[in-house]
Design a protein around this motif. Sequence first.
Motif, PDB file in Angstrom:
ATOM      1  N   GLY A 145     -63.955  32.252 -22.950  1.00 64.47           N
ATOM      2  CA  GLY A 145     -62.994  33.073 -22.236  1.00 64.47           C
ATOM      3  C   GLY A 145     -63.014  34.521 -22.659  1.00 64.47           C
ATOM      4  O   GLY A 145     -62.138  35.294 -22.274  1.00 64.47           O
ATOM      5  N   GLY A 146     -64.024  34.898 -23.452  1.00 62.00           N
ATOM      6  CA  GLY A 146     -64.108  36.263 -23.953  1.00 62.00           C
ATOM      7  C   GLY A 146     -64.878  37.193 -23.038  1.00 62.00           C
ATOM      8  O   GLY A 146     -65.118  36.892 -21.866  1.00 62.00           O
ATOM      9  N   VAL A 162     -69.131  31.224 -26.386  1.00 65.26           N
ATOM     10  CA  VAL A 162     -67.944  30.819 -27.151  1.00 65.26           C
ATOM     11  C   VAL A 162     -67.787  31.605 -28.451  1.00 65.26           C
ATOM     12  O   VAL A 162     -67.034  31.207 -29.334  1.00 65.26           O
ATOM     13  N   GLY A 163     -68.491  32.725 -28.554  1.00 62.74           N
ATOM     14  CA  GLY A 163     -68.359  33.552 -29.743  1.00 62.74           C
ATOM     15  C   GLY A 163     -69.683  33.788 -30.432  1.00 62.74           C
ATOM     16  O   GLY A 163     -70.701  33.157 -30.123  1.00 62.74           O
ATOM     17  N   ARG A 164     -69.651  34.717 -31.376  1.00 65.82           N
ATOM     18  CA  ARG A 164     -70.854  35.069 -32.138  1.00 65.82           C
ATOM     19  C   ARG A 164     -70.516  35.010 -33.623  1.00 65.82           C
ATOM     20  O   ARG A 164     -69.458  35.482 -34.039  1.00 65.82           O
ATOM     21  N   GLN A 165     -71.419  34.415 -34.406  1.00 67.91           N
ATOM     22  CA  GLN A 165     -71.172  34.288 -35.832  1.00 67.91           C
ATOM     23  C   GLN A 165     -72.132  35.174 -36.628  1.00 67.91           C
ATOM     24  O   GLN A 165     -73.263  35.415 -36.197  1.00 67.91           O
ATOM     25  N   PRO A 166     -71.678  35.695 -37.779  1.00 72.06           N
ATOM     26  CA  PRO A 166     -72.529  36.569 -38.584  1.00 72.06           C
ATOM     27  C   PRO A 166     -73.869  35.914 -38.905  1.00 72.06           C
ATOM     28  O   PRO A 166     -73.925  34.744 -39.273  1.00 72.06           O
ATOM     29  N   ASN A 167     -74.916  36.693 -38.762  1.00 72.42           N
ATOM     30  CA  ASN A 167     -76.281  36.197 -38.943  1.00 72.42           C
ATOM     31  C   ASN A 167     -76.710  36.384 -40.403  1.00 72.42           C
ATOM     32  O   ASN A 167     -77.575  37.203 -40.727  1.00 72.42           O
ATOM     33  N   SER A 168     -76.102  35.596 -41.284  1.00 69.91           N
ATOM     34  CA  SER A 168     -76.360  35.742 -42.724  1.00 69.91           C
ATOM     35  C   SER A 168     -77.077  34.545 -43.324  1.00 69.91           C
ATOM     36  O   SER A 168     -77.467  34.569 -44.497  1.00 69.91           O
ATOM     37  N   ARG A 169     -77.264  33.498 -42.521  1.00 69.79           N
ATOM     38  CA  ARG A 169     -77.849  32.264 -43.049  1.00 69.79           C
ATOM     39  C   ARG A 169     -79.314  32.475 -43.453  1.00 69.79           C
ATOM     40  O   ARG A 169     -80.090  33.099 -42.745  1.00 69.79           O
ATOM     41  N   GLY A 170     -79.661  31.941 -44.620  1.00 72.58           N
ATOM     42  CA  GLY A 170     -81.055  31.969 -45.068  1.00 72.58           C
ATOM     43  C   GLY A 170     -81.542  33.295 -45.593  1.00 72.58           C
ATOM     44  O   GLY A 170     -82.745  33.466 -45.813  1.00 72.58           O
ATOM     45  N   LEU A 171     -80.628  34.237 -45.821  1.00 69.70           N
ATOM     46  CA  LEU A 171     -81.041  35.541 -46.344  1.00 69.70           C
ATOM     47  C   LEU A 171     -81.063  35.585 -47.866  1.00 69.70           C
ATOM     48  O   LEU A 171     -81.467  36.583 -48.455  1.00 69.70           O
ATOM     49  N   GLY A 172     -80.588  34.515 -48.521  1.00 70.91           N
ATOM     50  CA  GLY A 172     -80.584  34.480 -49.981  1.00 70.91           C
ATOM     51  C   GLY A 172     -79.433  35.230 -50.611  1.00 70.91           C
ATOM     52  O   GLY A 172     -79.451  35.492 -51.822  1.00 70.91           O
ATOM     53  N   LEU A 173     -78.427  35.555 -49.836  1.00 68.81           N
ATOM     54  CA  LEU A 173     -77.343  36.400 -50.337  1.00 68.81           C
ATOM     55  C   LEU A 173     -76.488  35.700 -51.386  1.00 68.81           C
ATOM     56  O   LEU A 173     -76.191  36.266 -52.440  1.00 68.81           O
ATOM     57  N   ASN A 211     -57.601  52.629 -33.341  1.00 68.63           N
ATOM     58  CA  ASN A 211     -57.797  53.116 -31.976  1.00 68.63           C
ATOM     59  C   ASN A 211     -59.267  53.135 -31.553  1.00 68.63           C
ATOM     60  O   ASN A 211     -59.781  54.142 -31.065  1.00 68.63           O
ATOM     61  N   ILE A 212     -59.924  51.993 -31.737  1.00 65.74           N
ATOM     62  CA  ILE A 212     -61.303  51.857 -31.263  1.00 65.74           C
ATOM     63  C   ILE A 212     -61.266  51.429 -29.791  1.00 65.74           C
ATOM     64  O   ILE A 212     -60.714  50.384 -29.465  1.00 65.74           O
ATOM     65  N   PRO A 213     -61.837  52.228 -28.899  1.00 61.51           N
ATOM     66  CA  PRO A 213     -61.843  51.818 -27.487  1.00 61.51           C
ATOM     67  C   PRO A 213     -62.829  50.675 -27.255  1.00 61.51           C
ATOM     68  O   PRO A 213     -63.841  50.556 -27.947  1.00 61.51           O
ATOM     69  N   SER A 214     -62.525  49.832 -26.288  1.00 60.82           N
ATOM     70  CA  SER A 214     -63.427  48.733 -25.955  1.00 60.82           C
ATOM     71  C   SER A 214     -63.353  48.473 -24.464  1.00 60.82           C
ATOM     72  O   SER A 214     -62.418  48.907 -23.789  1.00 60.82           O
ATOM     73  N   ALA A 215     -64.359  47.772 -23.950  1.00 61.96           N
ATOM     74  CA  ALA A 215     -64.425  47.524 -22.505  1.00 61.96           C
ATOM     75  C   ALA A 215     -65.003  46.150 -22.239  1.00 61.96           C
ATOM     76  O   ALA A 215     -65.735  45.588 -23.062  1.00 61.96           O
ATOM     77  N   VAL A 216     -64.656  45.622 -21.089  1.00 57.79           N
ATOM     78  CA  VAL A 216     -65.261  44.393 -20.570  1.00 57.79           C
ATOM     79  C   VAL A 216     -65.858  44.766 -19.219  1.00 57.79           C
ATOM     80  O   VAL A 216     -65.133  45.199 -18.312  1.00 57.79           O
ATOM     81  N   PHE A 217     -67.173  44.608 -19.081  1.00 54.69           N
ATOM     82  CA  PHE A 217     -67.839  45.011 -17.843  1.00 54.69           C
ATOM     83  C   PHE A 217     -67.833  43.858 -16.848  1.00 54.69           C
ATOM     84  O   PHE A 217     -68.852  43.375 -16.386  1.00 54.69           O
ATOM     85  N   SER A 218     -66.609  43.457 -16.548  1.00 54.01           N
ATOM     86  CA  SER A 218     -66.357  42.415 -15.560  1.00 54.01           C
ATOM     87  C   SER A 218     -66.369  43.072 -14.177  1.00 54.01           C
ATOM     88  O   SER A 218     -66.701  44.240 -14.017  1.00 54.01           O
ATOM     89  N   HIS A 219     -65.985  42.290 -13.145  1.00 55.09           N
ATOM     90  CA  HIS A 219     -65.900  42.830 -11.781  1.00 55.09           C
ATOM     91  C   HIS A 219     -64.476  42.649 -11.263  1.00 55.09           C
ATOM     92  O   HIS A 219     -64.148  41.563 -10.802  1.00 55.09           O
ATOM     93  N   PRO A 220     -63.614  43.673 -11.346  1.00 52.34           N
ATOM     94  CA  PRO A 220     -63.817  45.025 -11.855  1.00 52.34           C
ATOM     95  C   PRO A 220     -63.712  45.075 -13.383  1.00 52.34           C
ATOM     96  O   PRO A 220     -63.235  44.116 -14.004  1.00 52.34           O
ATOM     97  N   PRO A 221     -64.143  46.196 -13.978  1.00 54.08           N
ATOM     98  CA  PRO A 221     -64.135  46.281 -15.439  1.00 54.08           C
ATOM     99  C   PRO A 221     -62.754  46.558 -16.017  1.00 54.08           C
ATOM    100  O   PRO A 221     -61.863  47.071 -15.333  1.00 54.08           O
ATOM    101  N   ILE A 222     -62.637  46.213 -17.288  1.00 50.65           N
ATOM    102  CA  ILE A 222     -61.427  46.444 -18.078  1.00 50.65           C
ATOM    103  C   ILE A 222     -61.777  47.414 -19.208  1.00 50.65           C
ATOM    104  O   ILE A 222     -62.888  47.384 -19.736  1.00 50.65           O
ATOM    105  N   ALA A 223     -60.815  48.244 -19.588  1.00 48.99           N
ATOM    106  CA  ALA A 223     -61.004  49.100 -20.762  1.00 48.99           C
ATOM    107  C   ALA A 223     -59.660  49.285 -21.446  1.00 48.99           C
ATOM    108  O   ALA A 223     -58.609  49.299 -20.783  1.00 48.99           O
ATOM    109  N   GLY A 224     -59.678  49.412 -22.764  1.00 50.11           N
ATOM    110  CA  GLY A 224     -58.428  49.567 -23.484  1.00 50.11           C
ATOM    111  C   GLY A 224     -58.624  50.251 -24.823  1.00 50.11           C
ATOM    112  O   GLY A 224     -59.709  50.194 -25.414  1.00 50.11           O
ATOM    113  N   VAL A 225     -57.583  50.909 -25.291  1.00 51.76           N
ATOM    114  CA  VAL A 225     -57.583  51.521 -26.616  1.00 51.76           C
ATOM    115  C   VAL A 225     -56.161  51.462 -27.158  1.00 51.76           C
ATOM    116  O   VAL A 225     -55.191  51.577 -26.411  1.00 51.76           O
TER     117      VAL A 225
END
Length: 450
Positions: A177-178, A264-275, A340-354
């Motif tokens: 739903g993001g 359904v989301g994005r997770q940090p790409n840290s696996r297998g880096l030896g951190l 106050n970081i602006p962000s947008a969703v490029f939907s039809h029509p688009p959304i923007a907010g700050v």
Amino acid sequence: MAESYDYDLFVIGAGSGGVRASRVAAAHGARVAIAEDHRVGGTCVIRGCVPKKLLVYGAHFAEDLQDARRFGWDVPKCRFDWPALRDNVLAEVERLEGIYGEILERNEVELHEQRATVTGPNEVTLADGTRLTAGTILIATGAWPMVPDLPGAELGITSNEVFHLDAVPRRVAIAGGGYIANEFAGIFHEFGAEVTLINRGDRILRHYDEQIRDRLLQISLTKGIGFKFNAPFERIEKAEDGSLDIHLKGSPDPLKADLLLWAVGRQPNSRGLGLEEVGVKLGKDGAVLVDEDNQTSVPSIYAIGDVTNRVQLTPVAIREGQAFADSVFGGKPTRVDYENIPSAVFSHPPIAGVGMTESEARDKLGSYKTYTSDFRPMKNVLAGRNERSLYKMIVEGETERVVGLHMIGPDAPEILQAAAVAVKAGLTKAQFDDTIALHPTMSEELVLMR
């Protein structure tokens, strides 16, 4: 910058943040190397915001061609050619990848086109076994699309693969739903697919203002995009004809689809880096934990961008990369301001907010006021479209300082970028009102809200 190391800085990940950090550090005189095991440019350039925005542009022509007839143009029946758009977009991605490579070369940043892992506080090991040392190591490996652990999940694709489809599927199911889910829902719908967005929760775009996201839902439903809320996945099966049967909990019949897109989301790409092996602390979701200066629990190792899971936006990663390089190698201590970081969703029509949403203002401020403008854009009137735009301003109760601006409508992201400067500067509603409107434009509604 100790000469005892092979490099002053070694960066793992050549996305937008990593490239910015590399070139700025090199400009400050550092000896810099960067490793990338896929393609230079990272998520945004290769498989994210850039190719997706080009698809959004392509999708807009579906409505623009229809509207053109109302403006006097004799538009014949048009046929959409997905392979032509796909190949042109991929060619543009390849061009941009070349530019990013040239940026590194021009700044004398050494590129290792293979995977690198951290094998010590000041050591990395390349996939071919080469061990290299650096005074400072920067992790900028971004994030990766999540795929749920359930039977048949592998039958779906993610946003990584969506740009390479052979054809536009007839029926598309999108999980999530993001912003990614809603953007691709609009894209596929305009390309002629039957789209259903499946969300395990009861709302879309939960971080955006409620009025704005409700307006998008209303418009999307009117366009013919389907939504299923409170619908957790149970399993996915492949039918004999190659289509998918998507079984949802509580639903007696499966949803039929030709494509399932996991968004359904994005997770940090840290696996297998030896951190963790070298002592870098990670969050429960794999996020690299850093302080205000992007430094990890190991003093010589830093991290920026989506892999830290602070704010997963490309401009934020770029700003963090700049701040890191200026602080560590330029003698100019700099910290990123996340307000106050602006962000947008490029939907039809688009959304923007700050800034604050109304619910955030209700929780954080003693008192607040809202002003709105709910209007039908001039172009939509002549085109015979009933689709309405909504602009919303949230102000502090006593001072009327503008603390939030939220918009849905044509070109909302383009308009909001300039308006975000005003919010960041702490301007008041009166100062907006004192500004004479630029007529006839949609943006004039920003200074006419009541």
